[in-house]
Design an enzyme around this catalytic site. Structure first.
Site, PDB file in Angstrom:
ATOM      1  N   GLY A  13       1.896   3.056   3.041  1.00 22.79           N
ATOM      2  CA  GLY A  13       2.626   2.360   4.107  1.00 22.79           C
ATOM      3  C   GLY A  13       2.696   3.079   5.442  1.00 22.79           C
ATOM      4  O   GLY A  13       3.635   2.865   6.198  1.00 22.79           O
ATOM      5  N   SER A  14       1.674   3.887   5.766  1.00 19.84           N
ATOM      6  CA  SER A  14       1.739   4.550   7.075  1.00 19.84           C
ATOM      7  C   SER A  14       1.566   3.540   8.217  1.00 19.84           C
ATOM      8  O   SER A  14       2.122   3.714   9.306  1.00 19.84           O
ATOM      9  CB  SER A  14       0.714   5.684   7.180  1.00 19.84           C
ATOM     10  OG  SER A  14      -0.588   5.178   7.232  1.00 19.84           O
ATOM     11  N   MET A  92      -3.551  -4.665  -1.357  1.00 21.90           N
ATOM     12  CA  MET A  92      -4.813  -4.590  -2.101  1.00 21.90           C
ATOM     13  C   MET A  92      -5.184  -5.883  -2.844  1.00 21.90           C
ATOM     14  O   MET A  92      -5.898  -5.836  -3.829  1.00 21.90           O
ATOM     15  CB  MET A  92      -4.763  -3.411  -3.081  1.00 21.90           C
ATOM     16  CG  MET A  92      -4.546  -2.074  -2.402  1.00 21.90           C
ATOM     17  SD  MET A  92      -5.744  -1.753  -1.085  1.00 21.90           S
ATOM     18  CE  MET A  92      -7.144  -1.261  -2.088  1.00 21.90           C
ATOM     19  N   ARG A  93      -4.690  -7.029  -2.355  1.00 21.21           N
ATOM     20  CA  ARG A  93      -5.030  -8.301  -2.998  1.00 21.21           C
ATOM     21  C   ARG A  93      -5.585  -9.265  -1.975  1.00 21.21           C
ATOM     22  O   ARG A  93      -5.130  -9.267  -0.835  1.00 21.21           O
ATOM     23  CB  ARG A  93      -3.782  -8.965  -3.592  1.00 21.21           C
ATOM     24  CG  ARG A  93      -3.334  -8.294  -4.787  1.00 21.21           C
ATOM     25  CD  ARG A  93      -2.036  -8.773  -5.361  1.00 21.21           C
ATOM     26  NE  ARG A  93      -1.764  -7.852  -6.431  1.00 21.21           N
ATOM     27  CZ  ARG A  93      -2.242  -7.988  -7.658  1.00 21.21           C
ATOM     28  NH1 ARG A  93      -2.950  -9.047  -7.992  1.00 21.21           N
ATOM     29  NH2 ARG A  93      -2.008  -7.073  -8.563  1.00 21.21           N
ATOM     30  N   LEU A  94      -6.536 -10.089  -2.429  1.00 24.08           N
ATOM     31  CA  LEU A  94      -7.049 -11.127  -1.543  1.00 24.08           C
ATOM     32  C   LEU A  94      -6.058 -12.283  -1.552  1.00 24.08           C
ATOM     33  O   LEU A  94      -5.613 -12.703  -2.614  1.00 24.08           O
ATOM     34  CB  LEU A  94      -8.398 -11.630  -2.061  1.00 24.08           C
ATOM     35  CG  LEU A  94      -9.649 -10.907  -1.596  1.00 24.08           C
ATOM     36  CD1 LEU A  94     -10.873 -11.608  -2.164  1.00 24.08           C
ATOM     37  CD2 LEU A  94      -9.722 -10.860  -0.076  1.00 24.08           C
ATOM     38  N   HIS A 111      -8.343  -2.900   8.930  1.00 24.19           N
ATOM     39  CA  HIS A 111      -9.415  -2.457   8.024  1.00 24.19           C
ATOM     40  C   HIS A 111     -10.065  -1.196   8.598  1.00 24.19           C
ATOM     41  O   HIS A 111     -10.354  -1.147   9.801  1.00 24.19           O
ATOM     42  CB  HIS A 111     -10.450  -3.582   7.864  1.00 24.19           C
ATOM     43  CG  HIS A 111     -11.517  -3.235   6.882  1.00 24.19           C
ATOM     44  ND1 HIS A 111     -11.308  -3.266   5.524  1.00 24.19           N
ATOM     45  CD2 HIS A 111     -12.792  -2.803   7.059  1.00 24.19           C
ATOM     46  CE1 HIS A 111     -12.407  -2.880   4.904  1.00 24.19           C
ATOM     47  NE2 HIS A 111     -13.327  -2.597   5.818  1.00 24.19           N
TER      48      HIS A 111
END
Ligand code: GRF
Length: 202
Positions: A13-14, A92-94, A111
């Site tokens: 969570g940075s 980390m999920r689409l 990204h």
């Protein structure tokens, strides 16, 4: 008007922190992180939310029959809090189509590559293995594809001969923490227009 932001994060969570900090220091005006959601119980992002008295929610995907069911509850939670903008920050999920349609051009992602190069997981490793001399990071709106939506901002980072995945990731991350808040600021100020896949910044 105050823009209500929800952040979806699966890990450290940075990027969430950089958004919180830039709201608190006034760089992003008229905005508030109302909710942090994670699909990982131990995500440090949830701790960061708590430290700033931001409501946090852990939704365990294993407890749902399908992605649609999971996202139905997620959407309900966002709607209840009047969320105007959803930020993916190491989520980390689409996302499924129903979620994306509900928040069309109101979901951003960060990204760690210069898209459209090196989509998906381990972008920094992909860049090193390909041998590019310049990589970087991209903030984009989220569409139905993976890392394929309209590009809002990008920042280049030089790749050094002795770079490791860790060293390159660290330098890219520094730029992430600059361009993500900048993109959110532009959105909140009403300066982003999406024309097809082109994002115009007026
Ligand atoms: C960042 O490198 C981001 O670009 C990618 O996932 C990582 C999340 O890092 N999508 P953090 O959890 O924000 O520190």
């Amino acid at each position: 008007m105050i823009f209500n932001i929800a952040v979806l994060a699966s890990g450290r969570g940075s990027n969430l922190q950089s958004i919180i900090d830039n709201i608190e220091n006034g760089y992003i005006p008229n905005a508030s992180v109302k909710l942090v959601v994670s699909d990982v119980n131990k995500a440090y992002a949830l701790q960061r939310a708590k430290k700033h008295s931001i409501e946090s929610l852990y939704l365990n995907p294993l407890e749902f029959k399908s992605k649609k069911e999971y996202e139905k509850l997620l959407i309900e939670n966002l709607q209840k809090r009047g969320i105007d903008l959803v930020l993916l920050a190491g989520y980390m999920r689409l996302l499924g189509n129903s979620f994306i349609l509900q928040y069309k051009n109101k979901i951003m992602n960060i990204h760690p590559s210069l898209l459209p190069s090196f989509k998906g997981l381990d972008a920094q490793k992909q860049a090193l293995e390909y041998g590019v001399k310049v990589s970087g990071c991209t903030v984009h709106f989220v569409d139905e594809g993976m890392d394929s939506g309209p590009i809002i901002l990008q920042e280049a980072v030089k790749v050094c001969e002795n770079d490791t995945v860790a060293s390159l990731s660290e330098r890219i991350l520094e730029k992430e923490h600059i361009i993500y808040p900048e993109a959110v600021k532009l959105f909140v100020e009403g300066k982003l227009k999406v024309e097809g896949r082109i994002v115009v910044n007026d």
